[in-house]
Design a protein around this motif. Sequence first.
Motif, PDB file in Angstrom:
ATOM      1  N   VAL A 240       0.940  -1.066  -0.134  1.00 35.28           N
ATOM      2  CA  VAL A 240      -0.061   0.029  -0.181  1.00 35.28           C
ATOM      3  C   VAL A 240       1.000   1.163   0.019  1.00 35.28           C
ATOM      4  CG1 VAL A 240      -1.694   1.546   1.300  1.00 35.28           C
ATOM      5  CG2 VAL A 240      -2.081  -1.021   1.257  1.00 35.28           C
ATOM      6  N   GLN A 256       0.618   7.380  -7.836  1.00 36.27           N
ATOM      7  CA  GLN A 256      -0.435   6.350  -8.039  1.00 36.27           C
ATOM      8  C   GLN A 256      -0.218   5.699  -9.426  1.00 36.27           C
ATOM      9  OE1 GLN A 256      -4.172   8.404  -7.689  1.00 36.27           O
ATOM     10  NE2 GLN A 256      -5.401   6.729  -8.188  1.00 36.27           N
ATOM     11  N   GLU A 260      -0.464   1.670  -9.597  1.00 39.68           N
ATOM     12  CA  GLU A 260      -1.411   0.872 -10.545  1.00 39.68           C
ATOM     13  C   GLU A 260      -0.907  -0.250 -11.430  1.00 39.68           C
ATOM     14  OE1 GLU A 260      -3.479   3.997 -12.483  1.00 39.68           O
ATOM     15  OE2 GLU A 260      -4.699   4.262 -10.890  1.00 39.68           O
ATOM     16  N   ARG A 265      -2.380  -0.004  -4.086  1.00 36.35           N
ATOM     17  CA  ARG A 265      -3.258   1.120  -4.007  1.00 36.35           C
ATOM     18  C   ARG A 265      -2.613   2.187  -3.241  1.00 36.35           C
ATOM     19  NH1 ARG A 265      -7.400   3.077  -0.707  1.00 36.35           N
ATOM     20  NH2 ARG A 265      -6.785   1.531   0.985  1.00 36.35           N
ATOM     21  N   THR A 266      -3.192   3.416  -3.612  1.00 31.79           N
ATOM     22  CA  THR A 266      -2.267   4.591  -3.351  1.00 31.79           C
ATOM     23  C   THR A 266      -3.399   5.315  -2.284  1.00 31.79           C
ATOM     24  OG1 THR A 266      -1.011   4.764  -5.358  1.00 31.79           O
ATOM     25  CG2 THR A 266      -1.187   6.542  -3.986  1.00 31.79           C
ATOM     26  N   GLU A 289      -6.210  -3.703   5.380  1.00 32.98           N
ATOM     27  CA  GLU A 289      -6.207  -4.807   4.123  1.00 32.98           C
ATOM     28  C   GLU A 289      -5.307  -6.011   4.265  1.00 32.98           C
ATOM     29  OE1 GLU A 289      -5.302  -2.621   0.557  1.00 32.98           O
ATOM     30  OE2 GLU A 289      -6.698  -1.389   0.654  1.00 32.98           O
TER      31      GLU A 289
END
Length: 408
Positions: A240, A256, A260, A265-266, A289
Motif C-alpha cells: 500500500v 499512483q 497501478e 493501492r495509493t 487490508e
Amino acid sequence: METVILAVVIALVVVGALSGLVVGTRRKKRLPSAPPPTAEPQITAPPAEPHVGEEAETPQEEPRRTIEEVGLPEAGTTVAPPPEEAAEVVEEPAAPAVEVPEPTAGRLVRLRSRLSRSQNTLGKGLLSLLSREHLDEDTWEEIEDTLLTADVGVAPTQELVERLRTRVKVLGTRTPAELRALLREELLTLVGPGLDRTLHTESPQDQPAVLMVVGVNGTGKTTTTGKLARVLVADGRSVVLGAADTFRAAAADQLQTWGERVGARTVRGPEGGDPASVAFDAVKEGIAEGADVVLIDTAGRLHTKTGLMDELGKVKRVVEKHGPVDEVILVLDATTGQNGLVQARVFAEVVDITGIALTKLDGTAKGGIVVAVQRELGVPVKLIGLGEGPDDLAPFEPEAFVDALIGD
C-alpha cells in the motif's frame, strides 16, 4: 394590243399581292380565342358548429360487447411490456494491465554493463597506475587523486592507499591478474561486505512493515518510491502506497501511476494537506487490508529549511502511533558527490536513517560516494539506481559492484 393585255395582267398580279398582304396582317392581329369553359369550382361549406343545449343532437348508441365476448389472456401467459428504448451503454475505461516486475535476484548483475561504463575511470585507472614498473611517490599521489576524484572521501582514500602500498611491497612482482585480485579485495573491504543490506519488510508485530522514503527535491525520490514498490512486489509482497508529498501537485498522481502498474493501492489526501495525516491513513489502510508493506513517500525538502525538516520528524512520530517504522530510506543523487553527504548528515539528525538508495549511479564516475556516505552515516547502501527503466532499481551487492568497477 399585246401591250394592253400585259398591263392588265400586271395590274391583276399587283392587286392580288396586296390583297394577300392585307389578309395576312388581319390574321396576325386576331385576338386569341377564349379558353374553353371549365367545370364550376365546388365551394366547400365550413364544418358545422357543434350544437349545444336544445339544438344538440342525440348521440347514437354504439353496440357494446359483454365480458364473455372479450378474449382474456389465459392463465400463466405473460404480457410483454411495451418496448422501451434501449438504455445507452456507457463503456467504462478498462483498468490498466498489472505488470509483472522483473525478479530482483541478480538484477545488479544484469545491469552491470551500465555501471561499468560509468565507473571505468575509477577501476581501470587504478589498475593502470598499479601496473607501472616503478611505483614512486608521484604514482601513489596519482592513485590517491583518482580515489578522491571518485568521491571516495579523504579518510577512506588514505586507508586504501596505505594498505595497497604495504601489500604491493610484499607482493614483489605484479602480474595483471595479481593486481586485479589485490585491488578487488581491497575495494571490497572498503565497501563493507559484512553490512546488513536487506530491506526489513517484515514487522515483528502482527501488522504491515512501514517503510518511509525521504530525500531532497530533485533526487528522484518519488520515482525511487515507485520503483521500490516494484522491487517489493517482485519479491512477493503486497504493498500500500502513501502519497504524503502533498506540496507537489504531480507527486501523488505520479506515485499512483506507479502503484497501478503493479496493482498497489495509493492512499492520498488533498493538495496541500497535512502529510502526517496522509501517512497515518496509509498505515491504517494497510492494516485493514492486511498488506505486507506500507511504503510512504514524503515531501522532498531542502535540508536548509529547519521548519520543513521538523515536519518530517512529525510525520515519523505520527506514523509510530500505529507501531515502529521498520525502514527509513534516504534517497541521494550520486551525481551530487560530496554535497550529498551534507544532505545525509542533516536528514540523519531528524530521522534515524536505516538505509540509502543511490540514484543516477550510471550517470557519474563518482562511484566512491558509496563508500563515503556509508562512512558518514554508519548505515549501508541498500539500493542503487542505474537507469530510467521501471526495473532499473537494484538491491546493492558489494561483489557485483566492485567487479563492475574494475572490469573483467
